[in-house]
Design a protein around this motif. Structure first.
Motif, PDB file in Angstrom:
ATOM      1  N   GLU A 118       0.804  -1.224   0.000  1.00 19.73           N
ATOM      2  CA  GLU A 118       0.000   0.000   0.000  1.00 19.73           C
ATOM      3  C   GLU A 118       0.835   1.271   0.000  1.00 19.73           C
ATOM      4  O   GLU A 118       0.446   2.261  -0.615  1.00 19.73           O
ATOM      5  N   TRP A 241     -20.990  -3.353  -1.691  1.00 20.37           N
ATOM      6  CA  TRP A 241     -20.491  -3.010  -0.366  1.00 20.37           C
ATOM      7  C   TRP A 241     -21.601  -2.320   0.422  1.00 20.37           C
ATOM      8  O   TRP A 241     -22.684  -2.049  -0.112  1.00 20.37           O
ATOM      9  N   ILE A 265      -7.904  -1.341   6.604  1.00 20.01           N
ATOM     10  CA  ILE A 265      -8.137  -2.176   5.431  1.00 20.01           C
ATOM     11  C   ILE A 265      -8.959  -3.428   5.725  1.00 20.01           C
ATOM     12  O   ILE A 265      -9.385  -4.115   4.780  1.00 20.01           O
ATOM     13  N   GLU A 285     -15.562  -2.767   6.250  1.00 17.83           N
ATOM     14  CA  GLU A 285     -14.714  -3.250   5.166  1.00 17.83           C
ATOM     15  C   GLU A 285     -14.798  -4.775   5.067  1.00 17.83           C
ATOM     16  O   GLU A 285     -14.759  -5.488   6.077  1.00 17.83           O
ATOM     17  N   PRO A 287     -14.563  -8.218   1.690  1.00 18.47           N
ATOM     18  CA  PRO A 287     -14.311  -8.495   0.271  1.00 18.47           C
ATOM     19  C   PRO A 287     -15.500  -8.245  -0.639  1.00 18.47           C
ATOM     20  O   PRO A 287     -15.336  -8.189  -1.862  1.00 18.47           O
ATOM     21  N   ASP A 346     -16.468  -5.928 -10.503  1.00 20.88           N
ATOM     22  CA  ASP A 346     -15.066  -6.325 -10.429  1.00 20.88           C
ATOM     23  C   ASP A 346     -14.638  -7.059 -11.696  1.00 20.88           C
ATOM     24  O   ASP A 346     -15.327  -7.977 -12.151  1.00 20.88           O
ATOM     25  N   ARG A 350      -8.992  -6.588 -11.301  1.00 22.56           N
ATOM     26  CA  ARG A 350      -9.390  -5.299 -10.733  1.00 22.56           C
ATOM     27  C   ARG A 350      -8.831  -4.109 -11.521  1.00 22.56           C
ATOM     28  O   ARG A 350      -8.778  -2.994 -11.017  1.00 22.56           O
ATOM     29  N   GLY A 371     -14.269  -0.970  -7.531  1.00 26.60           N
ATOM     30  CA  GLY A 371     -14.148  -0.273  -6.258  1.00 26.60           C
ATOM     31  C   GLY A 371     -13.358   1.016  -6.314  1.00 26.60           C
ATOM     32  O   GLY A 371     -13.213   1.700  -5.296  1.00 26.60           O
ATOM     33  N   THR A 415     -11.620 -13.340  -3.107  1.00 26.84           N
ATOM     34  CA  THR A 415     -11.640 -12.077  -2.355  1.00 26.84           C
ATOM     35  C   THR A 415     -10.867 -10.979  -3.081  1.00 26.84           C
ATOM     36  O   THR A 415     -10.964  -9.815  -2.711  1.00 26.84           O
ATOM     37  N   ASN A 417      -7.814  -9.973  -3.083  1.00 24.17           N
ATOM     38  CA  ASN A 417      -6.873  -9.205  -2.251  1.00 24.17           C
ATOM     39  C   ASN A 417      -7.563  -8.133  -1.418  1.00 24.17           C
ATOM     40  O   ASN A 417      -6.994  -7.086  -1.117  1.00 24.17           O
ATOM     41  N   ARG A 418      -8.816  -8.410  -1.034  1.00 25.46           N
ATOM     42  CA  ARG A 418      -9.520  -7.541  -0.085  1.00 25.46           C
ATOM     43  C   ARG A 418      -9.647  -8.260   1.252  1.00 25.46           C
ATOM     44  O   ARG A 418      -9.644  -9.498   1.317  1.00 25.46           O
ATOM     45  N   ASP A 423     -13.596 -12.557   5.669  1.00 29.37           N
ATOM     46  CA  ASP A 423     -12.538 -12.774   4.677  1.00 29.37           C
ATOM     47  C   ASP A 423     -12.998 -13.706   3.558  1.00 29.37           C
ATOM     48  O   ASP A 423     -12.242 -14.568   3.087  1.00 29.37           O
TER      49      ASP A 423
END
Length: 447
Positions: A118, A241, A265, A285, A287, A346, A350, A371, A415, A417-418, A423
């Motif tokens: 990040e 979301w 995150i 937050e 996925p 998605d 991504r 996203g 997921t 990578n979210r 999870d």
């Protein structure tokens, strides 16, 4: 190539009047196109558009290192242009609040992920936040009252903050109309039910009222609803979301003004109250949610079908309140004044999907915000217009191409990578009605 050459007088049809559709209409008419029509089943701002929101995160950071991957380079190119647009374009400039951005985690694994993927922790533009007191000092006294258990974070003060997405979208729509774009919205006259084909090419779209809207070029920019109109060969997964608002008094709202965005995150994020309704937005937050069904109209394959709902699952409410208990426990039990699910689409990697269709040369797809679409609003329409004209820059063209090879044997439950929640991708289809909130919206809470 299309059999008809593109000129400024060419009829151009945009299916979708959300963030990307409005931006594209604006950029086309600014370039001198005189026959631009936009369809949408909802008036602008659309009730289900992801961009119909009081605030969205805007964050741009320059790449570090000497050999960035192509996707990161392309995304940075887009966000760099968007940031300039938010700062300089009079249509969008009033709606960007450069208040700063905090990215954080609360477990060793999450903190390590942030360091590796990040940010660049040694970069002087990031201020390290090691203790609860460090977090509290980023905002006025009394805002962050939590203990931040296990949290570590980094604050970036420039090139980041939040945007009033709804007002920016309406501003783009208003200016596009002023410059000559025609918007046909509302059901049934603005609801596209199918694309129209002739000799294997797309020649427009038909709306629910039976009208055929013919065009030399058609741009499909209907967000999460796009794959109901075209076979994307599994390149799109409509994903949702959850967001909620807390009503604050005008006096409280003043003390929460000009705050940096606080993002964990795996826990959630919040942004300052909007200036009109004094409502604080919180998102848990995770996925994402899908609404998986076996779609008989598509050979019985699994698909996620978007729907509108101004409530959120009870488990999403619980996660939002858990985030508040870590950060602002004085607000953790306050009633929610508004909530809704928010859909995006998605792609497998991504990255955005902006390209002419290989089988229908007069059709351009502009989808796959994944996203990150709303923050691109000032300039994404310019890149889409470039793609329409065949002049999209090299560092973008390959990354955002039509790429069904990336979706072979796609794992719909990935997921991507979210983090957060359980999870895993969750399924609205498995929820009973008693597993949703029952928030009673007041008139002033409605978006």
């Amino acid at each position: 190539m299309s059999s008809k050459p593109l000129s400024h007088a060419s009829p151009i049809l945009i299916v979708g009047a959300g963030t990307w559709g409005c931006s594209t209409a604006l950029h086309l008419v600014r370039r001198g196109y005189t026959n631009v029509t936009v369809l949408d089943p909802y008036p602008v701002p659309s009730a289900i558009a992801a961009g119909n929101d009081v605030n969205k995160i805007m964050e741009h950071k320059e790449l570090k290192g000497t050999n960035p991957d192509a996707r990161s380079l392309a995304f940075t190119t887009c966000t760099r242009a968007a940031l300039k647009g938010w700062k300089t374009d009079p249509v969008f400039q009033p709606y960007f609040h450069e208040t700063g951005f905090i990215v954080s985690g609360h477990t060793p694994a999450l903190i390590q992920h942030i360091k590796e993927d990040e940010i660049e922790p040694s970069d002087a533009e990031f201020v390290s936040l090691e203790t609860a007191e460090d977090f509290r000092k980023t905002m006025p006294p009394g805002v962050l009252t939590g203990d931040f258990p296990g949290w570590k974070g980094w604050l970036s003060k420039s090139g980041a903050g939040w945007i009033h997405a709804q007002k920016a979208m309406v501003s783009a729509y208003t200016e596009a109309q002023r410059l000559g774009a025609k918007f046909i919205t509302g059901t049934p006259s603005g609801k596209a039910v199918c694309l129209l084909y002739e000799n294997g090419d797309v020649v427009g779209a038909q709306t629910e009222d039976g009208t055929s809207h013919m065009a030399d070029r058609t741009i499909l920019a209907a967000g999460a609803g796009s794959d109901r109109l075209l076979n994307f060969k599994k390149q799109l997964r409509p994903t949702a979301w959850t967001l909620c608002h807390i009503r604050m008094t005008p006096e409280e709202a003043k003390s929460y003004r000009d705050l940096p965005v606080l993002f964990n995150i795996a826990k959630g994020f919040f942004m300052e109250p909007d200036e009109d309704k004094h409502e604080l937005k919180i998102c848990d937050e995770h996925p994402g949610y899908c609404n998986f069904i076996q779609d008989q109209s598509h050979g019985g394959e699994m698909r996620s079908i978007p729907f509108a709902r101004h409530q959120i699952p009870l488990k999403a409410e619980a996660r939002a309140r858990d985030f508040l208990r870590d950060t602002m426990p004085h607000l953790a039990d306050r009633p929610f004044s508004f909530a809704r699910i928010c859909w995006d689409a998605d792609t497998p990697d991504r990255a955005f999907l902006i390209d002419r269709h290989p089988e229908h040369p007069s059709l351009l797809v502009a989808v796959g915000g994944s996203g990150n679409g709303a923050m691109q609003m000032p300039t994404i329409g310019g890149f889409i217009s470039d793609a329409l004209e065949g002049s999209l820059q090299k560092e973008l063209k390959h990354v955002v191409r039509w790429r069904p090879e990336t979706a072979v044997d796609r794992d719909w439950h990935s997921t991507q990578n979210r983090f957060g929640g359980p999870d895993e991708i969750m399924d609205f289809h498995k929820l009973n009605d008693n597993e949703w909130t029952q928030i009673q919206e007041s008139e002033q809470s409605k978006l």
